[in-house]
Design a protein around this motif. Structure first.
Motif, PDB file in Angstrom:
ATOM      1  N   UNK A 190     100.938  69.904  73.350  1.00  0.00           N
ATOM      2  CA  UNK A 190     102.204  69.854  72.607  1.00  0.00           C
ATOM      3  C   UNK A 190     103.383  69.820  73.575  1.00  0.00           C
ATOM      4  N   UNK A 191     103.281  70.608  74.660  1.00  0.00           N
ATOM      5  CA  UNK A 191     104.363  70.690  75.642  1.00  0.00           C
ATOM      6  C   UNK A 191     104.405  69.475  76.559  1.00  0.00           C
ATOM      7  N   UNK A 192     103.418  68.630  76.472  1.00  0.00           N
ATOM      8  CA  UNK A 192     103.394  67.398  77.267  1.00  0.00           C
ATOM      9  C   UNK A 192     103.869  66.201  76.452  1.00  0.00           C
ATOM     10  N   UNK A 193     103.443  66.157  75.165  1.00  0.00           N
ATOM     11  CA  UNK A 193     103.721  64.968  74.348  1.00  0.00           C
ATOM     12  C   UNK A 193     104.844  65.167  73.336  1.00  0.00           C
ATOM     13  N   UNK A 194     105.310  66.388  73.115  1.00  0.00           N
ATOM     14  CA  UNK A 194     106.402  66.674  72.178  1.00  0.00           C
ATOM     15  C   UNK A 194     106.178  66.000  70.821  1.00  0.00           C
ATOM     16  N   UNK A 195     105.093  66.319  70.101  1.00  0.00           N
ATOM     17  CA  UNK A 195     104.824  65.649  68.819  1.00  0.00           C
ATOM     18  C   UNK A 195     105.973  65.836  67.828  1.00  0.00           C
ATOM     19  N   UNK A 196     106.231  64.795  66.999  1.00  0.00           N
ATOM     20  CA  UNK A 196     107.362  64.805  66.069  1.00  0.00           C
ATOM     21  C   UNK A 196     106.936  65.042  64.629  1.00  0.00           C
ATOM     22  N   UNK A 197     105.732  64.626  64.259  1.00  0.00           N
ATOM     23  CA  UNK A 197     105.296  64.678  62.869  1.00  0.00           C
ATOM     24  C   UNK A 197     103.930  65.340  62.757  1.00  0.00           C
ATOM     25  N   UNK A 198     103.524  65.596  61.516  1.00  0.00           N
ATOM     26  CA  UNK A 198     102.203  66.157  61.284  1.00  0.00           C
ATOM     27  C   UNK A 198     101.110  65.229  61.755  1.00  0.00           C
ATOM     28  N   UNK A 199     101.305  63.936  61.592  1.00  0.00           N
ATOM     29  CA  UNK A 199     100.314  62.958  62.069  1.00  0.00           C
ATOM     30  C   UNK A 199     100.188  63.042  63.580  1.00  0.00           C
ATOM     31  N   UNK A 200     101.344  63.156  64.269  1.00  0.00           N
ATOM     32  CA  UNK A 200     101.311  63.324  65.729  1.00  0.00           C
ATOM     33  C   UNK A 200     100.559  64.594  66.104  1.00  0.00           C
ATOM     34  N   UNK A 201     100.814  65.671  65.351  1.00  0.00           N
ATOM     35  CA  UNK A 201     100.212  66.957  65.675  1.00  0.00           C
ATOM     36  C   UNK A 201      98.697  66.931  65.508  1.00  0.00           C
ATOM     37  N   UNK A 202      98.212  66.173  64.532  1.00  0.00           N
ATOM     38  CA  UNK A 202      96.767  66.059  64.329  1.00  0.00           C
ATOM     39  C   UNK A 202      96.069  65.383  65.504  1.00  0.00           C
ATOM     40  N   UNK A 203      96.827  64.628  66.306  1.00  0.00           N
ATOM     41  CA  UNK A 203      96.245  63.980  67.482  1.00  0.00           C
ATOM     42  C   UNK A 203      96.076  64.955  68.643  1.00  0.00           C
ATOM     43  N   UNK A 204      96.693  66.124  68.529  1.00  0.00           N
ATOM     44  CA  UNK A 204      96.613  67.133  69.586  1.00  0.00           C
ATOM     45  C   UNK A 204      95.255  67.815  69.519  1.00  0.00           C
TER      46      UNK A 204
END
Length: 624
Positions: A575-589
């Motif tokens: 998260x601290x590397x890619x700075x996800x913006x949305x829930x979809x982004x967060x699911x990729x973490x």
């Protein structure tokens, strides 16, 4: 369908079920937040799903738990997991529930009413994974309960405890074969991180496994950095290291109960968050200290080896030994508690050969059988060899466990971190060989070095070895440096150590060739001692990582969970590397499941947004 829940004595018990599963890949992503398997996991899971008995030897951090947790969801019905420690069971159940998986444990900490409710929901088919102790697993009442339940799989964790050849033998594990006898059609998976071939065979026999599929993974923990540092005046170096790692959780192993308490007190005076842990503490205090460490309320545990078998805390960033371990199996298992999340971690051993005297005393005290005593001495000798090797420590460890390591340098130990310098050590070697010959090839390395360095011990005087020309001829090098020269010559075959209880140095053909001037001897040049190098700089936003860790701790406390049950450090670092913006982004973490996204996602996304605004981080740097 997501699980419903009931509340008992402050604990939430999920009593729903997961619904139909399309495949192991769907389960992996939906309930665990992973998109791929770790090496060896998929093959093991496939064997379990095929209904085979399985023996899996996987290094700590290799993902053993998933090898039965995922099949449990695919199978449906009930999976029983036999585990040795209540704290470990609770941590596993907390993590499973955080992922929306109906799990429970039956153990001695539960009241009668709580146990009856769990037993009822088991019979109703609303628990997928149940954790129990080995003692509980073989009780007639519990076996009768399983006979009425839809039992699909049995997992035996820490399976090396079943073997008398192992280093953590527990007699109650021997009775677990009753599970195969009572439920012959139910597959069993036995899992352990440390098992030499004799232990592997014993596990199969004692559990009565039927033609099991065997998976022996690599013992190589690539994320661990191994270092051995001279023990003399170690405390200032320890304090300096801990100051550089104030935000990291770590375990410091001490030999005695008294030493753990003294060290914890000294560290507290230096401003560190530290507590002792040993078998002599009252049960409630010991449990309180372990819980404080698991939940991140205390950063450092100073412990004897009574602490940590199977401890499920993935974010331990260092394991430090202030005393010499008794054997490499114990050392490997203890260092294996570092970096279970796959992130970089340090394994530091403060070494003094003087600690070997304590080990000898314990061996003499604990073993009556000469054969067992000899084995214990050989294992202790290998521990000394590991500490004194001039070669790659990782290669030494893997060779001990029967695994070939093709590289000469791993880049992940102190020996490989800084290239060693080699000099023409023929003169040094000749001095050592001459000394061994002069004292009649009847003594070990310590005695040889005592002669070379002019020790005034009564034993040397009584033997008349203080009159030899070679006596006190070793000026120019320290005693520890001479010991390392001797060890290196043994490893390179220039002299022979007989091994066993009282190792003796003897000459061989190569020794005699050196004396004749026919064979040069390259040796490692002594270097600076006592420096503990630091890990490489992070490739993520450390300020954001610390912010997310603080948020995680708050949410974990509110949910009465250990922080890693919310998200692992690796998840926060991504998260601290890619700075996800949305829930979809967060699911990729890594490690973000659908259940965790629903429960925690908005709070973490808000924290990331706030950090980006405060630090001027634009959309071009954020994952979208």
């Amino acid at each position: 369908m997501m699980a419903n829940a009931i509340l008992l004595s402050g604990q939430q018990y999920y009593i729903g079920f997961c619904g139909a599963m399309d495949s192991k890949y769907a389960v992996l992503e939906k309930y665990f937040g992973y998109t791929s398997f770790l090496p060896g996991q998929e093959e093991i899971i496939d064997a379990v799903l095929a209904g085979r008995d399985v023996l899996a030897v996987m290094a700590t951090g290799g993902g053993k738990s998933l090898c039965y947790q995922l099949p449990a969801l695919v199978f449906g019905g009930l999976t029983v997991v036999v585990s040795p420690l209540i704290a470990l069971m609770k941590d596993q159940v907390d993590s499973l529930r955080a992922n929306g998986i109906p799990a429970a444990t039956i153990n001695s900490s539960l009241g009668y009413g709580e146990q009856r409710i769990i037993e009822r929901v088991i019979l109703e088919g609303r628990i997928r994974i149940l954790y129990v102790s080995p003692e509980r697993a073989v009780q007639p009442f519990f076996l009768s309960l399983l006979a009425k339940a839809d039992l699909r799989l049995v997992a035996i964790d820490e399976a090396h405890c079943i073997s008398m050849w192992g280093h953590n033998f527990r007699p109650e594990y021997r009775r677990l074969r009753v599970l195969k006898e009572r439920f012959p059609a139910v597959p069993i998976i036995a899992l352990t991180a440390t098992a030499i071939p004799a232990v592997q065979n014993d596990i199969v026999v004692q559990l009565a496994l039927k033609n099991p599929a065997r998976f022996i993974g690599s013992f190589n923990r690539k994320n661990l950095m191994y270092r051995v540092v001279p023990k003399a005046r170690y405390f200032p170096r320890l304090v300096a290291y801990l100051h550089e790692h104030q935000n990291d959780a770590g375990i410091i192993y001490c030999f005695s109960q008294k030493a753990t308490e003294e060290l914890a007190e000294k560290l507290q005076k230096e401003g560190f968050s530290a507590l002792p842990y040993h078998a002599g503490l009252p049960d409630d205090v010991r449990a309180e200290h372990q819980e404080a460490f698991i939940r991140g309320d205390v950063m450092i545990i100073c412990a004897t080896v009574a602490f940590g078998m199977g401890i499920n805390k993935p974010d331990v960033r260092f394991v430090i030994h202030t005393d010499l371990p008794r054997d490499l199996e114990s050392y490997y298992q203890e260092t294996g508690r570092a970096g279970r999340d796959g992130e970089a971690a340090d394994c530091i051993l403060f070494y003094s050969r003087g600690d070997y005297g304590t080990i000898r005393y314990l061996i003499e005290k604990e073993y009556n059988d000469p054969a067992q005593k000899d084995i214990a001495y050989r294992k202790a000798g290998m521990m000394l060899d590991y500490c004194e090797t001039t070669g790659c420590r990782r290669k030494f460890l893997l060779t001990y466990f029967g695994e070939a390591y093709p590289e000469e340098r791993c880049g992940g130990c102190d020996r490989c971190e800084t290239p060693v310098k080699v000099f023409d050590g023929t003169e040094v070697a000749t001095t050592i060989i001459t000394c061994i010959r002069g004292i009649g090839e009847r003594f070990g390395a310590s005695y040889v070095v005592d002669v070379l360095t002019g020790s005034k011990s009564a034993r040397i005087r009584e033997n008349g070895h203080d009159t030899l020309p070679v006596y006190n001829s070793g000026r120019g090098y320290t005693r520890d440096q001479w010991l390392r020269f001797v060890q290196e010559m043994v490893q390179k075959g220039f002299i022979t150590s007989t091994g066993g209880r009282y190792p003796v140095l003897v000459l061989n053909d190569r020794s005699r060739a050196v004396l004749k001037g026919e064979l040069p001897v390259p040796l490692t040049e002594p270097g600076p001692e006592g420096v503990i190098a630091l890990r490489a700089e992070a490739d993520y936003d450390e300020a954001l990582f610390l912010r997310l860790r603080r948020l995680r701790k708050i949410l974990a406390d509110l949910d009465h969970l250990p922080p890693f049950a919310v998200f692992h450090d690796r998840s926060l670092k991504e998260m601290a590397k890619y700075y996800p913006r949305t829930g979809v982004d967060l699911l990729r973490i890594y490690g973000v499941s659908e259940a965790k996204l629903q429960r925690y996602g908005r709070k973490f996304l808000d924290a990331i947004d706030k950090h980006c605004i405060e630090h001027g981080i634009g959309l071009d740097r954020r994952r979208g």
